[in-house]
Design a protein around this motif. Sequence first.
Motif, mmCIF file in Angstrom:
data_model
loop_
_atom_site.group_PDB
_atom_site.id
_atom_site.type_symbol
_atom_site.label_atom_id
_atom_site.label_comp_id
_atom_site.label_asym_id
_atom_site.label_seq_id
_atom_site.Cartn_x
_atom_site.Cartn_y
_atom_site.Cartn_z
ATOM 1 N N ILE A 72 0.839 -1.110 -0.070
ATOM 2 C CA ILE A 72 -0.019 -0.035 0.026
ATOM 3 C C ILE A 72 1.031 1.102 -0.159
ATOM 4 N N ASN A 73 0.873 1.895 -0.992
ATOM 5 C CA ASN A 73 1.495 3.214 -1.259
ATOM 6 C C ASN A 73 0.597 4.401 -0.745
ATOM 7 N N LEU A 74 0.972 4.837 0.470
ATOM 8 C CA LEU A 74 -0.070 5.905 1.145
ATOM 9 C C LEU A 74 0.478 7.191 0.668
ATOM 10 N N ILE A 75 -0.341 7.899 -0.226
ATOM 11 C CA ILE A 75 -0.052 9.180 -0.729
ATOM 12 C C ILE A 75 -0.818 10.136 0.251
ATOM 13 N N ASP A 76 -0.065 10.908 0.861
ATOM 14 C CA ASP A 76 -0.905 12.057 1.842
ATOM 15 C C ASP A 76 -1.313 13.068 1.076
ATOM 16 N N THR A 77 -2.438 13.547 1.420
ATOM 17 C CA THR A 77 -2.771 14.545 0.649
ATOM 18 C C THR A 77 -3.544 15.688 1.599
ATOM 19 N N PRO A 78 -3.079 16.864 1.420
ATOM 20 C CA PRO A 78 -3.366 17.815 2.492
ATOM 21 C C PRO A 78 -4.711 18.291 2.584
ATOM 22 N N GLY A 79 -5.152 18.306 3.563
ATOM 23 C CA GLY A 79 -6.544 18.603 4.116
ATOM 24 C C GLY A 79 -6.830 19.828 3.974
ATOM 25 N N HIS A 80 -5.973 20.904 4.146
ATOM 26 C CA HIS A 80 -6.305 22.252 4.547
ATOM 27 C C HIS A 80 -6.621 22.932 3.253
ATOM 28 N N VAL A 81 -7.852 23.739 3.160
ATOM 29 C CA VAL A 81 -8.479 24.214 1.888
ATOM 30 C C VAL A 81 -7.436 24.726 1.347
ATOM 31 N N ASP A 82 -6.706 25.777 1.793
ATOM 32 C CA ASP A 82 -5.685 26.593 1.295
ATOM 33 C C ASP A 82 -4.681 25.777 0.301
ATOM 34 N N PHE A 83 -4.423 24.533 0.512
ATOM 35 C CA PHE A 83 -3.644 23.893 -0.402
ATOM 36 C C PHE A 83 -4.350 22.906 -1.390
ATOM 37 N N SER A 84 -5.530 23.268 -1.674
ATOM 38 C CA SER A 84 -6.337 22.505 -2.630
ATOM 39 C C SER A 84 -5.666 22.187 -4.188
ATOM 40 N N ASP A 85 -4.674 22.971 -4.411
ATOM 41 C CA ASP A 85 -3.890 22.589 -5.625
ATOM 42 C C ASP A 85 -3.037 21.327 -5.271
ATOM 43 N N GLU A 86 -2.373 21.320 -4.046
ATOM 44 C CA GLU A 86 -1.859 19.993 -3.662
ATOM 45 C C GLU A 86 -2.737 18.904 -3.636
ATOM 46 N N VAL A 87 -3.658 19.029 -3.317
ATOM 47 C CA VAL A 87 -4.660 17.868 -3.043
ATOM 48 C C VAL A 87 -4.865 17.380 -4.437
ATOM 49 N N GLU A 88 -5.133 18.290 -5.380
ATOM 50 C CA GLU A 88 -5.350 18.086 -6.767
ATOM 51 C C GLU A 88 -4.222 17.362 -7.492
ATOM 52 N N ARG A 89 -3.149 17.845 -7.218
ATOM 53 C CA ARG A 89 -1.759 17.143 -7.591
ATOM 54 C C ARG A 89 -1.551 15.685 -7.233
ATOM 55 N N SER A 90 -1.949 15.691 -5.875
ATOM 56 C CA SER A 90 -1.747 14.213 -5.369
ATOM 57 C C SER A 90 -2.858 13.155 -5.861
ATOM 58 N N LEU A 91 -3.857 13.701 -6.234
ATOM 59 C CA LEU A 91 -5.395 12.823 -6.647
ATOM 60 C C LEU A 91 -4.915 12.324 -8.062
#
Length: 399
Positions: A72-91
Motif C-alpha cells: 500500500i503506497n499511502l499518498i498523503d493529501t493535504p486537508g487544509h483548504v488553502d492547499f487544494s492545488d496540492e490535493v489535486e496534484r496528489s489525486l
Amino acid sequence: MRTNIRNLGILAHVDAGKTTLTERILYATGTTHKRGEVHDGTTVTDFDSQERERGITIFAAAVSCAWDGHRINLIDTPGHVDFSDEVERSLRVLDGAIVVFDAVAGVEPQSESVWRQADRNGVPRIAFVNKMDRVGADLDAAVSSIRERLHPVPLVVHLPIDRENEFTGVVDLLEMRALSWVDGRLVDTPVPDVLQEEAQRRRHMLEEAVAERHPAAMVEFCTDSAISAATLAAALRDLTRSGEGLVVLCGSAYRNRGIEPLLAAVVAYLPSPLDVPPVQGIQDGVTRERPADPAEPFAALVFKVVATTTGRLTYLRVYSGTIRKGATVLDVGATRTERIARILRVHADRQTEVDHATAGDIVAVVGPKMARVGSSLCDAAAPLLLEPPRVADPVVSVA
Ligand code: GDP
C-alpha cells in the motif's frame, strides 16, 4: 505483482482524523513501532516542523507499507483548504482513496470540496466514519449526511457495537461476525444475540442495495433470497471501482478500532494500477494511451519534490515501463536529461533502496536536479508528456 499494489490517498476535512488514521495504518502494517500522537508532534508523516507546529498536514508525502501480501503506497493529501492545488496534484497519482468523516459532524465543508476534487479525478473511494467513540457519534446520521450532501449510494458494511465511550467494535455485515478490539487486539466472535435481529435487517438492506445495481448479485438474491459473502464482496468491489456505490465502514482511529477491516476493504475493493484506465499523454503532438506494463517504454510523473538532509528526493508515479538505477531519462517538457542515481522506497521512518521500479509503483528517486512537480520523466526514445487523467468532457450530443 502489480495487482497487489494499492496507491491510496486519505481525504478528509481538517480534524476528521486523517493524521491519526495514517498513524494507525502505519502502526498496524508494522511500518512504525512507535505510536505517534498528533498532539505531541511526533507524527511520522509530518516531515516539516512548520507542519508540526500548526498541526495540519501541509506537504504531501508518500509512504509504503505492507498488508496481507499487498503493498500500500499511502499518498498523503493535504486537508487544509488553502492547499487544494496540492490535493489535486496528489489525486492525479493515486488510484483510490479512503474518505474520512467525523461520526459527530458528518459531512463538513472540506469533505465536500475534497469529494468534488475526487469526482473530477475519477478516484474510486470508500468511506471511514471515524470517531465512533465520541459523545454524540451516530453512524446512521453521518451516512444520511453523506447521502444528502455528496449523493453517493452508501453501502454500509458495519453495524457498530455499542456507542460513544462504550464503542468496542463492529458487526461485519458480510461475514456476519462481531469484530471487537480488546486491549488493542482484534477479537472475532459470533454476533451477540442482542444484535442478531438488527444485523440481519441491515445485511438485508445492504443486499437489496447491491442487488439493485449489480446483475450477478441480483441473480443470487432472486434465486437464494440472500447473497453470499463472496458474491457481495465481488459486487462491492465492482460498485466501488465504477463509482456506483460507496462502501461505508466505521471505527475509531484514536482508539485503534476498525483499522484492520479498513485495510481489508482497501485491498478488496479499491483498484490496483492495472484496474484503472491507462495513462494518457502527448507523443508527437498526438494523445496516446500507455498501458501499465513493465515492458512498455518508461514514463513517470513527478508529484512531489522534497529537499532533505540526504539530498533532493523526487517522488514519482511510474505509469509504464521500468526504471533502473543508473538510468538517464528525459524530462519531456523541459527537454533535459536527468540521471536516476538511486531509487528509494520510502517508509514512515526509514527508506529502503531498490534497483528498479515498475509500472504502477510509487518511489522516490535521488539524482534529478531540476525535475519539478508535474515533470514527465520518460524513456528518451519514447517521450510521453503526461497529462492529468482526463475527466469526461461535458456531454455534447452528436447529431
Ligand atoms: P486531521 O486534521 O484530519 O489530520 O485530524 P487529526 O488526526 O489531527 O485529529 C484531529 C483531532 O481529533 C486530534 O485531537 C485527534 O486526537 C482527534 N481524533 C482523531 N481520531 C479520533 C477518534 O477516533 N476519536 C476521537 N475521540 N478523537 C479522534
